[in-house]
Design a protein around this motif. Structure first.
Motif, short mmCIF file in Angstrom:
data_model
loop_
_atom_site.label_atom_id
_atom_site.label_comp_id
_atom_site.label_asym_id
_atom_site.label_seq_id
_atom_site.Cartn_x
_atom_site.Cartn_y
_atom_site.Cartn_z
N GLY A 8 0.76 -1.24 0.00
CA GLY A 8 0.00 0.00 0.00
C GLY A 8 0.79 1.29 0.00
N ALA A 9 2.13 1.22 -0.17
CA ALA A 9 2.96 2.42 -0.13
C ALA A 9 3.13 3.02 -1.52
N ASN A 10 3.34 4.33 -1.57
CA ASN A 10 3.74 5.02 -2.78
C ASN A 10 5.24 5.25 -2.73
N ILE A 11 5.89 5.17 -3.89
CA ILE A 11 7.35 5.13 -3.93
C ILE A 11 7.95 6.30 -4.72
N ALA A 12 8.92 6.98 -4.12
CA ALA A 12 9.80 7.88 -4.85
C ALA A 12 11.09 7.11 -5.06
N LEU A 13 11.38 6.81 -6.31
CA LEU A 13 12.44 5.87 -6.65
C LEU A 13 13.62 6.60 -7.29
N GLU A 59 5.72 -1.98 -12.62
CA GLU A 59 5.34 -3.02 -11.66
C GLU A 59 4.71 -2.43 -10.41
N VAL A 60 5.22 -1.29 -9.94
CA VAL A 60 4.62 -0.61 -8.79
C VAL A 60 3.21 -0.16 -9.13
N GLU A 61 3.05 0.42 -10.31
CA GLU A 61 1.73 0.90 -10.73
C GLU A 61 0.75 -0.26 -10.93
N ASN A 62 1.26 -1.42 -11.34
CA ASN A 62 0.40 -2.59 -11.48
C ASN A 62 -0.13 -3.07 -10.12
N CYS A 112 4.48 5.58 -8.47
CA CYS A 112 5.93 5.51 -8.46
C CYS A 112 6.49 6.73 -9.15
N PHE A 113 7.21 7.54 -8.41
CA PHE A 113 7.79 8.79 -8.89
C PHE A 113 9.28 8.57 -9.13
N LEU A 114 9.71 8.59 -10.39
CA LEU A 114 11.12 8.35 -10.73
C LEU A 114 11.94 9.62 -10.59
N ILE A 115 13.09 9.48 -9.94
CA ILE A 115 14.02 10.60 -9.75
C ILE A 115 15.39 10.16 -10.23
N LYS A 116 15.83 10.69 -11.33
CA LYS A 116 17.12 10.30 -11.92
C LYS A 116 18.22 11.25 -11.46
N GLY A 117 19.36 10.67 -11.04
CA GLY A 117 20.48 11.52 -10.67
C GLY A 117 21.56 10.77 -9.93
#
Length: 285
Positions: free
Chosen positions: A65-70, A85-88, A93-98
């Protein structure tokens, strides 16, 4: 989980490696794993979440049940697949590239998570790199610096940036390693950073105990993740994980649930501790 047959001819030329290139593909979550809303509405910031153990954490947390900042480095395809997969699982799921070696990026990652979700309940420091060398004389200064700046410095950066948003019953979980306890003759610098993570976990847990923020860690043994074909090849790859009592490498799916436990109310009386998921190797601590 059954033993796996590793294709020893596979090799990846850069870290942290790509999961989609691995043979066999790592198992992220057991089909039989049933979520029970242990982490319902929790907001989690996870580094190194695009593949391997990080991906398993993300999917298990989503099923709970968690939302993810990845946070990920440059593994676009793996990150997008993990997001899917998280959205499924019905979660965001919030992607953060860096690059987590950059403190300002870590600060921005935390702030962007707050902007996106409005709160933050769990920090999971998971990203790591390693450069195997059998002789300390062969450890390149550049690789030594990269190992420490990737494996331990960002743990400080992320927590420093996030601590003002965390409250009682929130959690911090760090990924250390069995090498922190038994050492590793060919991963001296990597094992040293993992030892630092154990001390960081114990010290930070004492610092934050009065605030009700719990800090724990997981120490995996040989787990089949992209970091393995990205740093080993040939016979070393074929032998990977076969020297533990269970006689095989572990799957990310066998590690992810430990993080669920540490992030949930089930571990409410645990802080400053390390869970050892290593195929049966008996170590101290």
């Amino acid at each position: 989980m059954k033993n796996i047959t590793v294709d020893k001819s596979q090799a990846q030329t850069k870290q942290p490696g790509n999961e989609y290139e691995m043979h066999p593909t790592p198992v992220t979550i057991r089909q039989s794993y049933k979520g029970s809303e242990k982490l319902k509405n929790k907001i989690v910031l996870l580094t190194g979440g695009d593949s391997g153990i990080g991906k398993s954490i993300a999917v298990h947390f989503a099923r709970e049940g968690a939302n993810i900042a990845l946070v990920y480095f440059n593994e676009e395809q793996d990150a997008e697949h993990t997001k899917l997969e998280v959205e499924n699982e019905g979660q965001q799921c919030f992607l953060i590239k860096g690059d987590i070696k950059n403190e300002q990026f870590c600060i921005s990652a935390v702030e962007n998570t707050i902007t996106r979700f409005g709160s933050l309940n769990c920090i999971i420091n998971n990203a790591a790199m390693q450069f195997p060398e059998d002789n300390i004389e062969h450890i390149k200064t550049e690789n030594l610096r990269t190992t420490f700046e990737t494996n331990i410095f960002p743990y400080f950066y992320m927590v420093k940036a996030a601590i003002k948003y965390l409250k009682s019953e929130d959690t911090i979980i760090n990924t250390t390693s069995v090498t922190a306890y038994r050492g590793s003759e060919h991963l001296i610098d990597y094992a040293s950073t993992k030892g630092a993570i154990v001390s960081f976990t114990r010290s930070l847990s004492k610092s934050l105990a009065q605030k009700g923020i719990r800090v724990n860690a997981v120490a995996p043994g040989p787990i089949w993740t992209p970091l393995i074909p990205a740093t080993f090849n040939g016979e070393d790859l074929e032998k990977f994980g076969k020297d533990v009592p269970l006689g095989r490498p572990g799957q990310p799916a066998e590690v992810g649930p430990a993080y669920v436990y540490l992030a949930s109310i089930d571990s409410s009386y645990m802080t400053g501790q390390v869970l050892h998921i290593n195929g049966g190797e008996i170590i101290g601590g």
